[in-house]
Write a protein that holds these residues in place. Sequence first.
Motif, PDB file in Angstrom:
ATOM      1  N   MET A 245       0.789  -1.088   0.087  1.00  0.00           N
ATOM      2  CA  MET A 245      -0.013  -0.012   0.070  1.00  0.00           C
ATOM      3  C   MET A 245       0.818   1.337   0.032  1.00  0.00           C
ATOM      4  N   GLU A 246       0.731   2.217  -1.043  1.00  0.00           N
ATOM      5  CA  GLU A 246       1.427   3.367  -1.052  1.00  0.00           C
ATOM      6  C   GLU A 246       1.011   4.375   0.184  1.00  0.00           C
ATOM      7  N   ALA A 247       1.977   4.975   0.450  1.00  0.00           N
ATOM      8  CA  ALA A 247       1.799   6.156   1.448  1.00  0.00           C
ATOM      9  C   ALA A 247       1.074   7.290   0.605  1.00  0.00           C
ATOM     10  N   ILE A 248       0.138   8.052   1.509  1.00  0.00           N
ATOM     11  CA  ILE A 248      -0.321   9.302   0.691  1.00  0.00           C
ATOM     12  C   ILE A 248      -0.188  10.413   1.535  1.00  0.00           C
ATOM     13  N   THR A 249      -0.387  11.573   0.826  1.00  0.00           N
ATOM     14  CA  THR A 249      -0.075  12.767   1.412  1.00  0.00           C
ATOM     15  C   THR A 249      -0.905  13.149   2.326  1.00  0.00           C
ATOM     16  N   PHE A 250      -0.520  14.441   3.217  1.00  0.00           N
ATOM     17  CA  PHE A 250      -1.533  15.100   4.151  1.00  0.00           C
ATOM     18  C   PHE A 250      -2.605  15.558   3.160  1.00  0.00           C
ATOM     19  N   ALA A 251      -2.543  16.200   2.164  1.00  0.00           N
ATOM     20  CA  ALA A 251      -3.370  16.747   1.348  1.00  0.00           C
ATOM     21  C   ALA A 251      -4.244  15.735   1.063  1.00  0.00           C
ATOM     22  N   GLU A 252      -3.826  14.714   0.313  1.00  0.00           N
ATOM     23  CA  GLU A 252      -4.762  13.308  -0.095  1.00  0.00           C
ATOM     24  C   GLU A 252      -5.589  12.833   1.085  1.00  0.00           C
ATOM     25  N   ALA A 253      -5.026  12.731   2.069  1.00  0.00           N
ATOM     26  CA  ALA A 253      -5.681  12.307   3.187  1.00  0.00           C
ATOM     27  C   ALA A 253      -6.804  13.220   3.565  1.00  0.00           C
ATOM     28  N   TRP A 254      -6.524  14.488   3.554  1.00  0.00           N
ATOM     29  CA  TRP A 254      -7.534  15.434   4.002  1.00  0.00           C
ATOM     30  C   TRP A 254      -8.687  15.572   3.008  1.00  0.00           C
ATOM     31  N   SER A 255      -8.369  15.618   1.635  1.00  0.00           N
ATOM     32  CA  SER A 255      -9.239  15.515   0.773  1.00  0.00           C
ATOM     33  C   SER A 255     -10.257  14.320   0.704  1.00  0.00           C
ATOM     34  N   ASN A 256      -9.652  12.914   1.170  1.00  0.00           N
ATOM     35  CA  ASN A 256     -10.545  11.846   1.221  1.00  0.00           C
ATOM     36  C   ASN A 256     -11.455  12.042   2.395  1.00  0.00           C
ATOM     37  N   LEU A 257     -10.973  12.772   3.667  1.00  0.00           N
ATOM     38  CA  LEU A 257     -11.962  12.949   4.467  1.00  0.00           C
ATOM     39  C   LEU A 257     -13.166  13.958   4.449  1.00  0.00           C
ATOM     40  N   VAL A 258     -12.753  14.849   3.576  1.00  0.00           N
ATOM     41  CA  VAL A 258     -13.677  15.904   3.251  1.00  0.00           C
ATOM     42  C   VAL A 258     -14.721  15.150   2.287  1.00  0.00           C
ATOM     43  N   LEU A 259     -14.416  14.398   1.369  1.00  0.00           N
ATOM     44  CA  LEU A 259     -15.152  13.487   0.630  1.00  0.00           C
ATOM     45  C   LEU A 259     -15.979  12.619   1.383  1.00  0.00           C
ATOM     46  N   LEU A 260     -15.722  12.241   2.505  1.00  0.00           N
ATOM     47  CA  LEU A 260     -16.470  11.237   3.225  1.00  0.00           C
ATOM     48  C   LEU A 260     -17.376  12.073   4.423  1.00  0.00           C
ATOM     49  N   GLY A 261     -17.319  13.496   4.468  1.00  0.00           N
ATOM     50  CA  GLY A 261     -18.023  14.192   5.233  1.00  0.00           C
ATOM     51  C   GLY A 261     -19.399  13.957   5.646  1.00  0.00           C
ATOM     52  N   PRO A 262     -20.083  13.615   4.628  1.00  0.00           N
ATOM     53  CA  PRO A 262     -21.553  13.455   4.763  1.00  0.00           C
ATOM     54  C   PRO A 262     -21.702  11.953   5.579  1.00  0.00           C
ATOM     55  N   GLU A 263     -20.742  11.064   5.189  1.00  0.00           N
ATOM     56  CA  GLU A 263     -20.931   9.850   5.812  1.00  0.00           C
ATOM     57  C   GLU A 263     -20.359   9.815   7.078  1.00  0.00           C
ATOM     58  N   ILE A 264     -19.404  10.563   7.619  1.00  0.00           N
ATOM     59  CA  ILE A 264     -18.895  10.761   8.979  1.00  0.00           C
ATOM     60  C   ILE A 264     -20.028  11.352   9.752  1.00  0.00           C
ATOM     61  N   TRP A 265     -20.531  12.387   9.091  1.00  0.00           N
ATOM     62  CA  TRP A 265     -21.880  13.063   9.874  1.00  0.00           C
ATOM     63  C   TRP A 265     -22.764  12.171  10.345  1.00  0.00           C
ATOM     64  N   GLN A 266     -23.431  11.441   9.282  1.00  0.00           N
ATOM     65  CA  GLN A 266     -24.163  10.356   9.400  1.00  0.00           C
ATOM     66  C   GLN A 266     -23.918   9.227  10.571  1.00  0.00           C
ATOM     67  N   ALA A 267     -22.498   8.761  10.540  1.00  0.00           N
ATOM     68  CA  ALA A 267     -22.192   7.999  11.457  1.00  0.00           C
ATOM     69  C   ALA A 267     -22.193   8.556  12.978  1.00  0.00           C
ATOM     70  N   CYS A 268     -21.647   9.814  12.956  1.00  0.00           N
ATOM     71  CA  CYS A 268     -21.997  10.546  14.275  1.00  0.00           C
ATOM     72  C   CYS A 268     -23.473  10.460  14.944  1.00  0.00           C
TER      73      CYS A 268
END
Length: 228
Positions: free
Chosen positions: A1-24
């Motif tokens: 598995m390749e390492a990802i940058t902080f920017a990529e990680a943050w972008s992934n989390l932003v895209l998952l924002g609605p799902e994270i909110w639903q999970a909360c």
Amino acid sequence: MEAITFAEAWSNLVLLGPEIWQACLETALMLGIGLSAAVLLGGPLGVWLYLAQPGQILANRFVAGLLGWLVNLVRSFPFIILMVSLVPLTRLIVGSTIGPVAAAVPLSFAAIPYFARLVEQTLREVPRGVVEAAEAMGASPLQIVFKVLLREARAGLVNALTILTISFLSYSAVAGVVGGGGIGDLAIRYGYYRFQSEVMLAMVLLLVVVVQIIQLGGNYLAARLDKR
């Protein structure tokens, strides 16, 4: 598995924002139902456990032994086994075994005896002299419970509820892994199965923040209610 940058990680989390909110929201729903059951059913059970002990106003060795045995029986089950054992009852009550409402059924069953024991232990810390003084003044058992015991123990009861909330936050994460939804489910689906470690890390940090907020809020409220 390749390492990802902080920017990529943050972008992934932003895209998952609605799902994270639903999970909360799903986690909050599970906790809300479980804690409500604990307070409404476990609270009175804990008071009864205390009052049935030898030397108390409703002393009864048989009742005290039976209630204590039932409480210890449910508490002895690991939560994951309790969830599986209650599948037929969960399906009967809510019509499904999947989702936060279904997961709240075993959470409630686990929370009730847990909180009952905490309430019993908290009431034991109330000075016996306070109860004896109320009895000498002719107070009824209900008056002793509501005007003496619960008032004297209110700070401890807040601490007990705080402990219960934090403990069952982790239980709700376990429930999510087996179909309950919530933060645990999101962390496993993305952080483990899809190898998105940034999601797992974010969910852990979120739980840490929530726990700190709950503990600080509980400590503050208990300090305000403590008359000592």
